[in-house]
Design an enzyme around this catalytic site. Structure first.
Site, mmCIF file in Angstrom:
data_model
loop_
_atom_site.group_PDB
_atom_site.id
_atom_site.type_symbol
_atom_site.label_atom_id
_atom_site.label_comp_id
_atom_site.label_asym_id
_atom_site.label_seq_id
_atom_site.Cartn_x
_atom_site.Cartn_y
_atom_site.Cartn_z
ATOM 1 N N GLU A 214 42.292 25.974 34.290
ATOM 2 C CA GLU A 214 41.744 25.984 35.650
ATOM 3 C C GLU A 214 41.256 24.626 36.120
ATOM 4 O OE1 GLU A 214 38.856 29.093 36.103
ATOM 5 O OE2 GLU A 214 40.336 30.661 35.855
ATOM 6 N N GLU B 298 44.254 35.216 32.026
ATOM 7 C CA GLU B 298 42.947 35.836 32.274
ATOM 8 C C GLU B 298 43.053 36.856 33.397
ATOM 9 O OE1 GLU B 298 39.499 33.296 32.988
ATOM 10 O OE2 GLU B 298 40.225 31.872 31.498
HETATM 11 C C1 BGP Z 1 37.390 31.769 34.819
HETATM 12 C C2 BGP Z 1 37.118 30.945 33.593
HETATM 13 C C3 BGP Z 1 36.529 31.714 32.461
HETATM 14 C C4 BGP Z 1 35.554 32.800 32.868
HETATM 15 C C5 BGP Z 1 36.046 33.598 34.059
HETATM 16 C C6 BGP Z 1 35.020 34.559 34.616
HETATM 17 O O1 BGP Z 1 37.326 30.960 35.941
HETATM 18 O O2 BGP Z 1 38.296 30.330 33.129
HETATM 19 O O3 BGP Z 1 35.998 30.805 31.541
HETATM 20 O O4 BGP Z 1 34.276 32.372 32.923
HETATM 21 O O5 BGP Z 1 36.481 32.765 35.087
HETATM 22 O O6 BGP Z 1 34.163 33.868 35.471
HETATM 23 P P1 BGP Z 1 32.614 34.083 35.512
HETATM 24 O O7 BGP Z 1 32.148 33.837 34.121
HETATM 25 O O8 BGP Z 1 32.104 33.079 36.481
HETATM 26 O O9 BGP Z 1 32.384 35.470 35.957
#
Ligand code: BGP
Length: 478
Positions: free
Chosen positions: A170, A379
């Site tokens: 990301e 993800e």
């Molecule tokens: C993505 C990241 C992850 C994770 C996920 C959930 O952007 O790659 O590392 O954190 O989001 O986001 P959050 O933890 O802000 O809910």
């Protein structure tokens, strides 16, 4: 279109789950690890929810065998995790730390023991602090060589066992949060510096992919990108145009560079007019064109819905809901481009993230039609409050979320999109960068919260058993 009959998931489909070093490992000073920018950033009061940090996180560093045994019990075919650069090179470069390599080597062996395919993310935001201090991290071209050298050590050490590599996680998120919004390290708020740092990250991404290809390592490599398609609020042509602008600025500005080596002309032209465009040399163009990925990693959480912006200047601040109090976020407006609005057809989570299963199919179809590259979903998941009661966690909302997204993925496969696999976010509960520990994503509940590490015991949620059955039947029963 709706298909009358869906294709089955491919036999080789990588049913997986994901994590990132800083969010799970803890052991932030163990066995020679150097500090990362996140270790430093979170210690400044007010930067994260209730000042939470990953010093201990869910202590995966000391629980990895137990965690991998749980993955095996669930039946995971793949596990995506990231390597902390500062465990391998405590200062980002120079002296190598063998103990760091050993940790990941053991983790990989443990996964392979159960036939779980390791998917290794080389960079998930935890830049060695030493490189930030020495030359400003992503703002210096020196990082290109240092990163490529670090990644090459990983390829040399692990490519006999690792077949899937994610270069950068990301880039759009760590660059915009780090250099525009100021909510991630190094907490800069300067749009020109953001575009410059972003260009260096593009070069770094291309350089590492090129090194992988030149080294003739076996396997596949690609970046993971946080892509949320934008919808026009309605058929007002101006809103349709706002949708196109938003997608180009927030999506294709990165994806085009990854997949084709070129920036989208329309965005670059506007940035040049505003004197915000990065300096792109002839040699840069060549490097970008020589580091093209084998697949696109898709991190999908939500879509955006936009109207045309009617303002010329930044009015008020966008603000994120990091507290889990529904309805507390304020939507972004990009002057003269687009105004983000609620989609009347869709629900939102307690953290105001829009839930849109069809959106993942839209994302997959868009990437397919624009780039014709295979896609690895790296993800997707739901962050919610979970309750531990008598050793059980009932999370039907998470099952419903994942199930609906998988149905749309199957539709996309039937459409003709090449989907290599699906990694949910996340396997165990973990630290959410800015949202503490209460925003949970895992199949496995970890008994800790913002205030205390409690027991750190692991408990299987209902979704654990649901996903177990999905994998066992190769997606026949979602
Ligand atoms: C993505 C990241 C992850 C994770 C996920 C959930 O952007 O790659 O590392 O954190 O989001 O986001 P959050 O933890 O802000 O809910």
């Amino acid at each position: 279109m709706r298909h009358t009959e869906l294709d089955p998931f491919p036999e080789t489909f990588l049913w997986g789950s994901a994590s990132a070093a800083y969010q799970v490992e803890g052991a932030y000073q163990d066995d020679g690890k150097g500090p990362s920018v996140w270790d430093t950033f979170v210690k400044q009061p007010g930067t994260t929810f209730k000042d939470t940090n990953g010093d201990i996180a869910v202590d995966h560093y000391h629980h990895f065998k137990e965690d991998v045994a749980l993955m095996a019990e669930l039946g995971l075919k793949a596990y995506r995790f990231s390597i902390a650069w500062s465990r391998i090179f405590p200062n980002g470069k120079g002296q190598l730390n063998q103990a760091g390599l050993d940790f990941y080597s053991q983790l990989i062996d443990e996964l392979l023991k159960y036939n779980i395919e390791p998917i290794v993310t080389i960079y998930h935001w935890d830049l060695p602090q030493a490189l930030q201090d020495e030359y400003g991290g992503w703002e210096s071209r020196q990082i290109i060589d240092d990163f490529t050298n670090y990644a090459t050590v990983l390829f040399d050490t692990f490519s006999d066992r690792v077949k899937y590599w994610v270069s950068l996680n990301e880039q759009n998120v760590f660059i915009t949060h780090g250099y525009l919004l100021g909510t991630h390290p190094p907490a800069v708020r300067n749009v020109k510096r953001m575009f410059a740092a972003n260009h260096i990250a593009n070069l770094t991404n291309a350089s590492v992919i090129k090194a992988f290809k030149d080294g003739e390592y076996k396997g596949q490599i690609g970046p993971s990108f946080n892509y949320g398609p934008a919808y026009a609020f309605n058929s007002d042509p101006l809103n349709v145009l706002a949708k196109i602008d938003t997608e180009e600025l927030m999506g294709f500005f990165w994806l085009d560079v990854y997949a084709t080596g070129k920036y989208p002309r329309t965005v670059i032209k506007q940035l040049e007019k505003l004197q915000l465009a990065p300096v792109v040399t002839e040699a840069d163009q060549q490097l970008l064109a020589s580091g093209l990925p084998d697949f696109i990693g898709l991190n999908y959480y939500q879509t955006a819905t936009v109207k045309a912006s009617t303002t010329d200047s930044l009015s008020g601040e966008m603000s994120m809901n990091n507290s889990g109090k529904k309805g507390t976020s304020k939507e972004l407006e990009i002057p003269r481009v687009s105004k983000f609005v609620k989609n009347p057809y869709l629900e939102q989570t307690n953290w105001d993230w829009t839930i849109d299963p069809v959106g993942i199919r839209v994302a997959l179809r868009t990437i397919e039609s624009r780039y014709q590259l295979p896609i690895l979903i790296t993800e997707n998941g739901l962050g919610e409050y979970d309750k531990l009661e008598n050793g059980e966690i009932h999370d039907p909302y998470r099952i419903e979320y994942l199930q609906k997204h998988l149905q749309e993925i199957q539709e996309a496969i039937t459409d003709g999109v090449q989907v290599l696999g699906y990694c949910t976010w996340s396997f165990t509960d973990l630290l959410s960068w800015l949202n503490g520990y209460q925003k949970r994503y895992g199949f496995v509940y970890v008994n800790r919260d913002e205030n205390s590490e409690r027991t750190l015991n692991r408990y299987k949620k209902d979704s654990f058993y649901w996903y177990q059955n999905v994998i066992e039947t190769n997606g026949e029963y979602l």
